[in-house]
Design a protein around this motif. Structure first.
Motif, short mmCIF file in Angstrom:
data_model
loop_
_atom_site.label_atom_id
_atom_site.label_comp_id
_atom_site.label_asym_id
_atom_site.label_seq_id
_atom_site.Cartn_x
_atom_site.Cartn_y
_atom_site.Cartn_z
N UNK A 103 72.34 33.90 14.65
CA UNK A 103 71.90 34.58 13.42
C UNK A 103 71.54 36.02 13.75
N UNK A 104 72.55 36.82 14.00
CA UNK A 104 72.34 38.19 14.48
C UNK A 104 72.00 39.12 13.32
N UNK A 105 70.86 39.76 13.40
CA UNK A 105 70.47 40.75 12.40
C UNK A 105 70.88 42.16 12.83
N UNK A 106 70.92 42.40 14.12
CA UNK A 106 71.22 43.74 14.62
C UNK A 106 72.63 44.20 14.30
N UNK A 107 73.52 43.27 14.02
CA UNK A 107 74.89 43.65 13.66
C UNK A 107 74.88 44.52 12.41
N UNK A 108 73.86 44.33 11.58
CA UNK A 108 73.73 45.17 10.39
C UNK A 108 73.54 46.63 10.79
N UNK A 109 72.72 46.87 11.78
CA UNK A 109 72.49 48.24 12.25
C UNK A 109 73.75 48.79 12.92
N UNK A 110 74.44 47.98 13.70
CA UNK A 110 75.69 48.43 14.33
C UNK A 110 76.72 48.80 13.27
N UNK B 263 70.59 45.52 4.30
CA UNK B 263 71.06 44.30 3.66
C UNK B 263 72.19 43.69 4.49
N UNK B 264 72.76 42.58 4.02
CA UNK B 264 73.77 41.88 4.81
C UNK B 264 75.10 42.63 4.89
#
Length: 197
Positions: free
Chosen positions: A15-22, A154-155
């Motif tokens: 459940x990666x949240x950091x991919x949003x920042x990338x 957001x997603x």
């Protein structure tokens, strides 16, 4: 002049949240006319470090490692997007980075960190600064610290209307301008004079 920039991301979590920042950084740099590519350590799938790219005989490195070495050598600059794990750096991104050394030399790097809490990965950000400097990169002074990550983006990787989202949206231009300045400076210097070693 377009800059070739690699955005490197290293979480292996489900459940990666950091991919949003990338994704956010990749899209925003592309909107500024950069030739940008997201490098996801999980997708590249390098093994735990045994031998660095340079320790393989020419043409014998694993295909994923060889392909990434070529991309790193062709890049003008890098952005490292890193989470903070127990006050430290993400092992997936560190492992990917350590497979290479000379490939990184003489180019600038920027650091964007995140966490689930309000510290926003600042301790990881600090740790990466010394590591990237030791690996031959010029680390730009502007950083992004994003947290809580789930409230900031957001997603789809777009800033939210929350305070965290607004802070990210406001701080990104300076971050990108700093990286662009150092990228131009490094390119001009490399064109004028060969690196000292």
């Amino acid at each position: 002049m377009s800059h070739r920039i690699l955005v490197l991301y290293g979480s292996y979590r489900s459940d990666r949240m950091g991919i949003r920042l990338a994704d956010f950084i990749t899209k925003r740099l592309a909107a500024r006319s950069a030739d940008v590519e997201l490098i996801d350590a999980k997708a590249v799938g390098l093994p735990m470090l045994d031998r660095m790219h340079k320790e393989y005989a020419k043409g014998t490195a694993p295909p994923a490692m060889e392909a990434l070495a070529t991309k790193i050598k062709a890049a003008d600059a890098f952005v490292f997007v890193t989470g903070e794990y127990n006050w430290g750096m993400q092992p997936g991104l560190k492992n990917l980075t350590d497979h290479f050394l000379e490939e990184w030399f003489w180019r600038p790097a920027a650091i964007a960190s995140y966490s689930a809490g309000r510290i926003a990965g600042a301790r990881s950000n600090l740790t990466w600064h010394g590591t990237l400097s030791e690996m031959g990169m010029v680390v730009v002074s502007s950083v992004l610290t994003v947290g809580p990550i789930s409230e900031a983006l957001d997603d789809k990787g777009e800033p939210t209307t929350s305070g965290a989202g607004q802070a990210l949206d406001k701080s990104f231009p300076r971050f990108a301008d700093d990286l662009a300045w150092w990228t131009d400076a490094a390119k001009a210097q490399r064109a004028q004079k060969a690196p000292p070693y």
